[in-house]
Design an enzyme around this catalytic site. Structure first.
Site, mmCIF file in Angstrom:
data_model
loop_
_atom_site.group_PDB
_atom_site.id
_atom_site.type_symbol
_atom_site.label_atom_id
_atom_site.label_comp_id
_atom_site.label_asym_id
_atom_site.label_seq_id
_atom_site.Cartn_x
_atom_site.Cartn_y
_atom_site.Cartn_z
ATOM 1 N N ASP A 1 -4.416 6.888 10.138
ATOM 2 C CA ASP A 1 -4.023 5.582 10.681
ATOM 3 C C ASP A 1 -2.602 5.586 11.228
ATOM 4 O O ASP A 1 -2.159 4.622 11.855
ATOM 5 C CB ASP A 1 -4.195 4.474 9.642
ATOM 6 C CG ASP A 1 -3.344 4.686 8.378
ATOM 7 O OD1 ASP A 1 -2.421 5.523 8.399
ATOM 8 O OD2 ASP A 1 -3.609 4.003 7.372
ATOM 9 N N GLY B 1 -2.051 -4.283 1.189
ATOM 10 C CA GLY B 1 -2.206 -5.489 1.982
ATOM 11 C C GLY B 1 -1.213 -6.586 1.669
ATOM 12 O O GLY B 1 -1.132 -7.577 2.397
ATOM 13 N N HIS C 1 0.218 5.320 6.907
ATOM 14 C CA HIS C 1 0.334 5.655 5.491
ATOM 15 C C HIS C 1 0.590 7.148 5.307
ATOM 16 O O HIS C 1 -0.021 7.965 6.002
ATOM 17 C CB HIS C 1 -0.936 5.246 4.738
ATOM 18 C CG HIS C 1 -1.157 3.773 4.699
ATOM 19 N ND1 HIS C 1 -1.922 3.118 5.645
ATOM 20 C CD2 HIS C 1 -0.696 2.819 3.849
ATOM 21 C CE1 HIS C 1 -1.932 1.818 5.364
ATOM 22 N NE2 HIS C 1 -1.200 1.616 4.289
ATOM 23 N N SER D 1 0.812 -1.224 0.000
ATOM 24 C CA SER D 1 0.000 0.000 0.000
ATOM 25 C C SER D 1 0.846 1.275 0.000
ATOM 26 O O SER D 1 0.389 2.320 -0.460
ATOM 27 C CB SER D 1 -0.920 0.012 1.224
ATOM 28 O OG SER D 1 -0.171 -0.102 2.428
ATOM 29 N N ASN E 1 3.917 -4.980 5.804
ATOM 30 C CA ASN E 1 2.797 -5.736 6.371
ATOM 31 C C ASN E 1 3.276 -6.953 7.154
ATOM 32 O O ASN E 1 2.622 -7.378 8.114
ATOM 33 C CB ASN E 1 1.831 -6.157 5.253
ATOM 34 C CG ASN E 1 1.051 -4.973 4.709
ATOM 35 O OD1 ASN E 1 0.503 -4.176 5.466
ATOM 36 N ND2 ASN E 1 1.024 -4.840 3.399
#
Length: 220
Positions: free
Chosen positions: A187, A77, A190, A40, A105
């Site tokens: 979040d 993801g 990002h 991402s 991730n």
């Protein structure tokens, strides 16, 4: 009459000679074709497509005189294993270099660093077999994963860079992580569009140095 024909043909023949001296279309300079293969952070999660890292990096490189095209092969993801599994169709024939950004991730999910390293190793081996140079965009595990996990995870990227002789940009989110809401989305993981701008400025010297080696290899 013959004199008039010769006089008329002279500029035509000159134009034909000039055109013949030009290199064929296939031999003319073409842009360097790159692929940004990642998760991402590469895909541009939460951002308009125009603000994704590959788009902004390509614009920055073009502003500095580099003729490049960068395909965005980021999938939100993706773990290192997922990215490695789609390598063949994510990196098409004709690709001249790959910016490899995977592993964030894995760290967030606490995946065993042995698994992450094995996947990245497979990706690098596959690209090497195809003769495609790689710039490794490294990742660092967050401190909350514990000192032992962090030490094992963070060591993956330097080790693989040494193994494959690939240039390493140590931390893809350098200058952005922990820098607040201006550079990070809600979040906290990002980057915002402004955060991507910082990432591009930070990584640009490493990419330009890598591009120089790609162009030298292409010329050779």
């Amino acid at each position: 009459m013959e004199h008039l024909v010769v006089k008329w043909l002279a500029p035509v023949l000159l134009a034909v000679a000039v055109l013949a001296a030009l290199p064929p279309a296939a031999a003319r300079a073409e842009p360097v074709r790159l692929v940004a293969l990642g998760d991402s952070l590469t895909a541009g999660y939460g951002l308009p497509a125009a603000d994704a890292f590959p788009v902004k990096l390509a614009a920055a490189l073009k502003a500095r005189g580099h003729d490049v095209v960068i395909d965005n092969a980021g999938v939100s993801g993706d773990t290192a294993s997922a990215g490695a599994a789609r390598l063949d169709w994510s990196v098409p024939d004709g690709t001249q270099g790959v910016i490899l950004e995977l592993g964030a991730n894995d760290a967030l999910r606490g995946i065993d660093p042995v698994v992450t390293e094995k996947a990245l190793d497979a990706a690098l081996a596959g690209l090497k077999q195809r003769g495609i140079p790689v710039l490794i965009a490294g990742m660092l595990a967050p401190p909350n994963m514990g000192a032992d996990y962090k030490a094992r995870f963070d060591a993956i990227y330097p080790a693989l860079a040494a193994k494959y002789g690939a240039p390493l940009y140590p931390f893809f989110l350098d200058g952005v992580t922990g820098q607040g809401p201006t550079l990070n989305q809600a979040d906290g993981m990002h980057p915002t569009a402004a955060g991507v701008d910082v990432m591009v400025v930070k990584i640009l010297p490493a990419v330009e140095a890598w591009l120089a080696t790609l162009k030298a290899g292409k010329a050779g």
